[in-house]
Write a protein that holds these residues in place. Structure first.
Motif, mmCIF file in Angstrom:
data_model
loop_
_atom_site.group_PDB
_atom_site.id
_atom_site.type_symbol
_atom_site.label_atom_id
_atom_site.label_comp_id
_atom_site.label_asym_id
_atom_site.label_seq_id
_atom_site.Cartn_x
_atom_site.Cartn_y
_atom_site.Cartn_z
ATOM 1 N N LEU A 5 52.844 36.306 34.780
ATOM 2 C CA LEU A 5 52.496 37.780 34.802
ATOM 3 C C LEU A 5 51.717 38.674 34.259
ATOM 4 C CD1 LEU A 5 54.891 39.787 35.641
ATOM 5 C CD2 LEU A 5 56.198 39.720 33.168
ATOM 6 N N ILE A 6 51.177 39.660 35.139
ATOM 7 C CA ILE A 6 50.095 40.142 34.403
ATOM 8 C C ILE A 6 51.141 42.117 34.049
ATOM 9 C CG2 ILE A 6 48.160 41.577 35.373
ATOM 10 C CD1 ILE A 6 47.115 39.195 37.054
ATOM 11 N N ILE A 7 50.721 42.470 33.469
ATOM 12 C CA ILE A 7 51.676 43.940 32.809
ATOM 13 C C ILE A 7 50.825 44.583 32.674
ATOM 14 C CG2 ILE A 7 53.329 45.214 31.481
ATOM 15 C CD1 ILE A 7 54.685 41.602 31.494
ATOM 16 N N GLY A 8 51.010 46.234 33.896
ATOM 17 C CA GLY A 8 49.982 47.167 33.437
ATOM 18 C C GLY A 8 51.232 48.071 32.909
ATOM 19 N N GLU A 9 50.151 49.025 33.134
ATOM 20 C CA GLU A 9 50.840 50.797 32.846
ATOM 21 C C GLU A 9 51.928 51.281 34.465
ATOM 22 O OE1 GLU A 9 48.998 52.881 29.692
ATOM 23 O OE2 GLU A 9 48.035 52.629 31.248
ATOM 24 N N ASP A 10 51.088 51.288 35.374
ATOM 25 C CA ASP A 10 51.499 51.879 36.465
ATOM 26 C C ASP A 10 51.783 50.439 37.879
ATOM 27 O OD1 ASP A 10 51.977 54.309 35.552
ATOM 28 O OD2 ASP A 10 49.519 54.277 35.917
ATOM 29 N N ASN A 11 51.351 49.318 37.064
ATOM 30 C CA ASN A 11 51.131 48.077 38.318
ATOM 31 C C ASN A 11 50.402 49.000 39.803
ATOM 32 O OD1 ASN A 11 53.108 46.420 40.054
ATOM 33 N ND2 ASN A 11 51.135 45.436 39.249
ATOM 34 N N ALA A 12 49.433 49.247 39.293
ATOM 35 C CA ALA A 12 48.093 50.332 40.666
ATOM 36 C C ALA A 12 47.515 49.969 40.836
ATOM 37 C CB ALA A 12 49.167 51.674 40.339
ATOM 38 N N CYS A 13 46.422 49.554 40.231
ATOM 39 C CA CYS A 13 45.109 49.257 39.664
ATOM 40 C C CYS A 13 44.486 48.051 38.800
ATOM 41 C CB CYS A 13 44.524 50.764 39.169
ATOM 42 S SG CYS A 13 42.713 50.776 39.250
ATOM 43 N N ARG A 14 44.411 48.664 37.640
ATOM 44 C CA ARG A 14 43.744 47.245 36.930
ATOM 45 C C ARG A 14 45.148 45.721 37.332
ATOM 46 N NH1 ARG A 14 44.183 49.734 31.370
ATOM 47 N NH2 ARG A 14 46.126 51.257 32.629
ATOM 48 N N SER A 15 46.361 45.719 37.163
ATOM 49 C CA SER A 15 47.153 44.687 36.831
ATOM 50 C C SER A 15 47.216 44.408 38.779
ATOM 51 C CB SER A 15 48.099 44.916 36.974
ATOM 52 O OG SER A 15 49.121 46.569 37.169
ATOM 53 N N GLN A 16 47.229 44.802 39.336
ATOM 54 C CA GLN A 16 46.955 44.487 41.274
ATOM 55 C C GLN A 16 45.755 43.911 41.099
ATOM 56 O OE1 GLN A 16 49.731 44.692 43.248
ATOM 57 N NE2 GLN A 16 50.568 45.428 42.667
ATOM 58 N N MET A 17 44.587 44.832 40.793
ATOM 59 C CA MET A 17 43.344 44.015 40.814
ATOM 60 C C MET A 17 42.918 43.002 40.111
ATOM 61 S SD MET A 17 41.099 46.863 40.541
ATOM 62 C CE MET A 17 39.179 46.290 40.624
ATOM 63 N N ALA A 18 43.339 42.383 38.687
ATOM 64 C CA ALA A 18 43.512 41.146 38.285
ATOM 65 C C ALA A 18 44.815 39.729 38.725
ATOM 66 C CB ALA A 18 44.515 41.715 36.757
ATOM 67 N N GLU A 19 45.974 40.650 39.661
ATOM 68 C CA GLU A 19 46.660 40.161 40.393
ATOM 69 C C GLU A 19 45.568 39.616 41.137
ATOM 70 O OE1 GLU A 19 50.486 39.634 43.084
ATOM 71 O OE2 GLU A 19 50.145 41.218 42.345
ATOM 72 N N GLY A 20 45.001 39.854 42.174
ATOM 73 C CA GLY A 20 44.227 39.742 43.469
ATOM 74 C C GLY A 20 43.508 38.446 42.749
ATOM 75 N N TRP A 21 42.400 39.041 41.513
ATOM 76 C CA TRP A 21 41.535 37.740 41.201
ATOM 77 C C TRP A 21 42.231 36.408 41.126
ATOM 78 C CZ3 TRP A 21 36.808 37.977 42.214
ATOM 79 C CH2 TRP A 21 36.438 39.615 42.161
ATOM 80 N N MET A 22 43.494 36.693 40.262
ATOM 81 C CA MET A 22 44.137 35.527 39.862
ATOM 82 C C MET A 22 44.498 34.483 40.747
ATOM 83 S SD MET A 22 43.653 35.189 36.430
ATOM 84 C CE MET A 22 45.256 35.057 34.978
ATOM 85 N N ARG A 23 44.944 35.202 41.982
ATOM 86 C CA ARG A 23 44.997 34.419 43.086
ATOM 87 C C ARG A 23 43.467 33.625 43.737
ATOM 88 N NH1 ARG A 23 50.725 35.751 45.893
ATOM 89 N NH2 ARG A 23 50.848 37.181 44.319
ATOM 90 N N TYR A 24 43.099 34.318 43.788
ATOM 91 C CA TYR A 24 41.824 33.842 44.462
ATOM 92 C C TYR A 24 41.576 32.689 43.707
ATOM 93 C CZ TYR A 24 36.505 33.866 45.650
ATOM 94 O OH TYR A 24 35.310 33.465 46.229
ATOM 95 N N TYR A 25 40.659 33.117 42.292
ATOM 96 C CA TYR A 25 40.174 31.979 41.236
ATOM 97 C C TYR A 25 41.765 30.755 40.712
ATOM 98 C CZ TYR A 25 36.439 34.338 40.742
ATOM 99 O OH TYR A 25 35.203 35.010 40.363
ATOM 100 N N THR A 26 42.565 31.230 40.925
ATOM 101 C CA THR A 26 43.828 29.767 40.893
ATOM 102 C C THR A 26 43.514 29.071 42.361
ATOM 103 O OG1 THR A 26 45.393 31.675 41.475
ATOM 104 C CG2 THR A 26 45.009 30.708 38.703
ATOM 105 N N LYS A 27 43.439 30.149 43.477
ATOM 106 C CA LYS A 27 43.193 29.196 45.193
ATOM 107 C C LYS A 27 44.839 29.181 44.700
ATOM 108 C CE LYS A 27 38.356 27.600 44.911
ATOM 109 N NZ LYS A 27 38.090 29.240 45.041
ATOM 110 N N ASN A 28 46.168 29.725 44.978
ATOM 111 C CA ASN A 28 46.986 29.285 44.834
ATOM 112 C C ASN A 28 48.234 28.081 44.298
ATOM 113 O OD1 ASN A 28 47.327 31.737 46.207
ATOM 114 N ND2 ASN A 28 46.622 30.895 48.433
ATOM 115 N N HIS A 29 46.914 27.374 43.353
ATOM 116 C CA HIS A 29 47.759 26.469 42.374
ATOM 117 C C HIS A 29 48.648 27.040 41.574
ATOM 118 C CE1 HIS A 29 44.443 24.372 45.068
ATOM 119 N NE2 HIS A 29 45.572 23.962 44.192
ATOM 120 N N ALA A 30 48.852 28.736 41.042
ATOM 121 C CA ALA A 30 49.582 29.233 40.249
ATOM 122 C C ALA A 30 50.080 30.437 40.840
ATOM 123 C CB ALA A 30 48.306 29.745 39.306
#
Length: 115
Positions: A5-30
């Motif tokens: 779980l990635i928590i941001g203030e507004d879930n509009a920028c930093r947390s959304q970008m981190a989610e995208g990068w984490m999905r990319y680098y975990t190759k959907n293994h998380a």
């Protein structure tokens, strides 16, 4: 499968970008989810920047922390400095990581103002 779980203030920028990068680098293994203390539409500049890096977050939907309260996660990553870690009700004992990132300026000509 690990749940993150990635928590941001507004879930509009930093947390959304981190989610995208984490999905990319975990190759959907998380399972990766982001949420915010409040929810705002996904920032168009963030979506454009991620698109330039071949990661599409334009279809991400902002979620509030209330929408993920009560879920169980292995890791919780804060992308800002929270005033308190209280008030978020998650099952289990996730490893909590606080890694603040500067809030991006809005627009190309944004200026900081003195208060």
């Amino acid at each position: 499968m690990k749940k993150i779980l990635i928590i941001g203030e507004d879930n509009a920028c930093r947390s959304q970008m981190a989610e995208g990068w984490m999905r990319y680098y975990t190759k959907n293994h998380a399972e990766v989810v982001s949420a915010g203390l409040t929810k705002q539409p996904v920032d168009l500049h963030a979506a454009n920047s991620m698109s330039n890096a071949i990661i599409d977050i334009s279809r991400h939907v902002s979620k509030s922390i209330e929408e993920v309260n009560g879920e169980e996660y292995d890791f919780v990553l804060y992308v800002f400095e929270p005033a308190s870690l209280d008030g978020i009700e998650l099952k289990g004992t996730p490893k909590v990581i606080v890694q603040p990132f500067d809030k991006p300026q809005q627009g190309a000509n944004a200026k900081e103002t003195d208060a």
